[in-house]
Write a protein that holds these residues in place. Sequence first.
Motif, PDB file in Angstrom:
ATOM      1  N   CYS A 136       2.172  -5.013  11.505  1.00 26.94           N
ATOM      2  CA  CYS A 136       2.397  -3.760  10.840  1.00 26.94           C
ATOM      3  C   CYS A 136       2.197  -3.290   9.371  1.00 26.94           C
ATOM      4  O   CYS A 136       2.223  -4.922   8.326  1.00 26.94           O
ATOM      5  N   CYS A 139       5.185  -4.189   6.424  1.00 30.93           N
ATOM      6  CA  CYS A 139       5.718  -5.784   5.990  1.00 30.93           C
ATOM      7  C   CYS A 139       5.087  -6.962   6.644  1.00 30.93           C
ATOM      8  O   CYS A 139       5.890  -7.294   6.845  1.00 30.93           O
ATOM      9  N   CYS A 155       5.485  -0.388  14.205  1.00 26.00           N
ATOM     10  CA  CYS A 155       6.850  -1.265  14.015  1.00 26.00           C
ATOM     11  C   CYS A 155       7.940  -0.919  13.890  1.00 26.00           C
ATOM     12  O   CYS A 155       8.254   0.368  13.260  1.00 26.00           O
ATOM     13  N   CYS A 158      10.815  -1.275  10.920  1.00 19.05           N
ATOM     14  CA  CYS A 158      10.169   0.084   9.782  1.00 19.05           C
ATOM     15  C   CYS A 158      10.520   1.212   9.919  1.00 19.05           C
ATOM     16  O   CYS A 158      10.658   2.146   9.367  1.00 19.05           O
TER      17      CYS A 158
HETATM   18 ZN   LIG Z   1       7.142  -3.127   9.040  1.00 18.37          ZN
END
Ligand SMILES: [Zn+2]
Length: 179
Positions: A136, A139, A155, A158
Amino acid sequence: MEPEPAMEDAPPGGEATLIGGARRRLTELGLEGLGQRVRVVWNRRMRSTAGRALWPEALIELNPALQEIGLGEVERTLLHELAHLVAFERAGRRRISPHGKEWQRACAELGIPGETASHRLELPSRTLRRKWAYLCPHCLERVERVRRMHRHSACWPCCRAYAGGRYDERFKFVEERIS
Ligand SMILES: [Zn+2]
Ligand SMILES: [Zn+2]
């Protein structure tokens, strides 16, 4: 009476020691502001991920299992994650690839040139033969799959946190082939 030995004073793998080391290196690179903000924590919920870096939060999370491999592995992972913070801090609002040339340059400056782009915990007992990894870009959580994912995969944590649970291009996975 003998004083108790100060066993708890700054143990080598303690968070205070790790933060101190990170701050010193950031100051050496002229990033005092980031050095003031940086935090390093052990995340006991991490399983196959060695570490991750969150920016602009300036938070580095490390897998406690790294300590079983050795302090060298703790240090290397810390520097890998620190390089992410350095690259993101320098880029500011400009979007960069997580393991692109900005990150590679930061790795070289931090003394780990040629660092691998993997966030996988390299435990000797791990023998999974997964072929695809997905990172991702927000993150930096990394997931691995035996089968290739659909090319519009993002992701979930997120998308849930920042896009109301809908697919969002900003959190689209960056695909890597594991050789
Ligand atoms: Zn993420
Ligand atoms: Zn990385």
